[in-house]
Design a protein around this motif. Structure first.
Motif, mmCIF file in Angstrom:
data_model
loop_
_atom_site.group_PDB
_atom_site.id
_atom_site.type_symbol
_atom_site.label_atom_id
_atom_site.label_comp_id
_atom_site.label_asym_id
_atom_site.label_seq_id
_atom_site.Cartn_x
_atom_site.Cartn_y
_atom_site.Cartn_z
ATOM 1 N N ASN A 10 -30.508 -14.490 -29.491
ATOM 2 C CA ASN A 10 -29.917 -14.216 -30.793
ATOM 3 C C ASN A 10 -29.146 -15.451 -31.261
ATOM 4 O O ASN A 10 -28.611 -16.200 -30.440
ATOM 5 N N PRO A 11 -29.066 -15.674 -32.568
ATOM 6 C CA PRO A 11 -28.412 -16.879 -33.092
ATOM 7 C C PRO A 11 -26.949 -17.044 -32.667
ATOM 8 O O PRO A 11 -26.466 -18.164 -32.554
ATOM 9 N N GLU A 12 -26.249 -15.945 -32.410
ATOM 10 C CA GLU A 12 -24.827 -16.048 -32.060
ATOM 11 C C GLU A 12 -24.567 -16.415 -30.594
ATOM 12 O O GLU A 12 -23.417 -16.625 -30.207
ATOM 13 N N ILE A 13 -25.602 -16.546 -29.795
ATOM 14 C CA ILE A 13 -25.441 -16.917 -28.388
ATOM 15 C C ILE A 13 -25.085 -18.404 -28.314
ATOM 16 O O ILE A 13 -25.835 -19.254 -28.785
ATOM 17 N N SER A 14 -23.943 -18.705 -27.710
ATOM 18 C CA SER A 14 -23.459 -20.085 -27.625
ATOM 19 C C SER A 14 -24.184 -20.854 -26.523
ATOM 20 O O SER A 14 -24.848 -20.263 -25.660
ATOM 21 N N GLU A 16 -22.792 -22.294 -24.017
ATOM 22 C CA GLU A 16 -22.201 -21.871 -22.744
ATOM 23 C C GLU A 16 -22.810 -20.555 -22.271
ATOM 24 O O GLU A 16 -23.095 -20.377 -21.089
ATOM 25 N N GLN A 17 -23.006 -19.638 -23.200
ATOM 26 C CA GLN A 17 -23.642 -18.364 -22.844
ATOM 27 C C GLN A 17 -25.077 -18.585 -22.393
ATOM 28 O O GLN A 17 -25.542 -17.926 -21.459
ATOM 29 N N LYS A 18 -25.779 -19.502 -23.039
ATOM 30 C CA LYS A 18 -27.156 -19.800 -22.646
ATOM 31 C C LYS A 18 -27.208 -20.314 -21.213
ATOM 32 O O LYS A 18 -28.087 -19.924 -20.445
ATOM 33 N N GLU A 19 -26.274 -21.170 -20.845
ATOM 34 C CA GLU A 19 -26.219 -21.688 -19.469
ATOM 35 C C GLU A 19 -25.968 -20.559 -18.480
ATOM 36 O O GLU A 19 -26.600 -20.486 -17.429
ATOM 37 N N SER A 20 -25.036 -19.688 -18.808
ATOM 38 C CA SER A 20 -24.724 -18.557 -17.945
ATOM 39 C C SER A 20 -25.920 -17.616 -17.819
ATOM 40 O O SER A 20 -26.255 -17.165 -16.714
ATOM 41 N N TYR A 54 -38.217 -21.434 -28.855
ATOM 42 C CA TYR A 54 -37.738 -20.402 -27.943
ATOM 43 C C TYR A 54 -36.758 -21.064 -26.982
ATOM 44 O O TYR A 54 -36.739 -22.286 -26.826
ATOM 45 N N ASP A 55 -35.930 -20.268 -26.314
ATOM 46 C CA ASP A 55 -34.867 -20.811 -25.470
ATOM 47 C C ASP A 55 -35.202 -20.873 -23.990
ATOM 48 O O ASP A 55 -34.692 -21.743 -23.276
ATOM 49 N N VAL A 56 -36.029 -19.975 -23.514
ATOM 50 C CA VAL A 56 -36.307 -19.921 -22.081
ATOM 51 C C VAL A 56 -37.750 -19.475 -21.842
ATOM 52 O O VAL A 56 -38.283 -18.646 -22.581
ATOM 53 N N LYS A 85 -30.621 -7.142 -25.246
ATOM 54 C CA LYS A 85 -29.587 -7.248 -26.284
ATOM 55 C C LYS A 85 -29.265 -8.691 -26.652
ATOM 56 O O LYS A 85 -28.703 -8.949 -27.709
ATOM 57 N N TYR A 86 -29.617 -9.646 -25.783
ATOM 58 C CA TYR A 86 -29.367 -11.063 -26.063
ATOM 59 C C TYR A 86 -30.522 -11.734 -26.800
ATOM 60 O O TYR A 86 -30.398 -12.881 -27.207
ATOM 61 N N LEU A 87 -31.637 -11.029 -26.942
ATOM 62 C CA LEU A 87 -32.851 -11.649 -27.441
ATOM 63 C C LEU A 87 -33.155 -11.293 -28.890
ATOM 64 O O LEU A 87 -33.132 -10.127 -29.285
ATOM 65 N N GLU A 88 -33.482 -12.314 -29.643
ATOM 66 C CA GLU A 88 -33.967 -12.125 -31.009
ATOM 67 C C GLU A 88 -35.439 -11.736 -30.977
ATOM 68 O O GLU A 88 -35.893 -10.883 -31.723
ATOM 69 N N LYS A 89 -36.181 -12.391 -30.082
ATOM 70 C CA LYS A 89 -37.605 -12.081 -29.934
ATOM 71 C C LYS A 89 -38.106 -12.650 -28.615
ATOM 72 O O LYS A 89 -37.449 -13.468 -27.970
ATOM 73 N N LYS A 90 -39.296 -12.168 -28.228
ATOM 74 C CA LYS A 90 -39.952 -12.705 -27.042
ATOM 75 C C LYS A 90 -41.453 -12.620 -27.244
ATOM 76 O O LYS A 90 -41.944 -11.870 -28.082
#
Length: 97
Positions: A10-14, A16-20, A54-56, A85-90
């Motif tokens: 999701n766009p609001e994931i920072s 730091e949150q992405k690393e975690s 995509y992020d991961v 809940k953290y994902l915009e899409k997959k």
């Protein structure tokens, strides 16, 4: 075969949150190799920060018959229940390799 999961946060994931999340996802999916027919799991973060990326990437090397077992395992259920809940899409992609 390879079973690939591409996930976009999701766009609001920072950052730091992405690393975690990356560490937690690696830990979660690392347990898959205990399932017969699942040979390896790799989790890659995206290295280019652009809105259209995509992020991961989660790449699972498995025997084709292990897919049904994976779909029904606790790790997969946890992924869907706790991380959705953290994902915009997959996107899911399977290929022989």
């Amino acid at each position: 075969m390879f079973h690939c999961i591409l996930a976009k946060y999701n766009p609001e994931i920072s950052a730091e949150q992405k690393e975690s999340l990356l560490m937690k996802i690696r830990e979660l999916f690392g347990g898959l190799t205990e399932i017969e027919g699942i040979e390896a799991v790799e989790v890659f973060p995206n290295v280019i920060d652009r809105a259209n990326r995509y992020d991961v990437l989660i790449r699972i090397r498995m025997m084709p018959e292990a897919l049904a077992v994976y779909d029904d395992c606790e790790i997969h259920k946890t992924w869907k229940r706790d991380y959705g809940k953290y994902l915009e899409k997959k996107a899911i992609f399977d290929y022989e390799g």
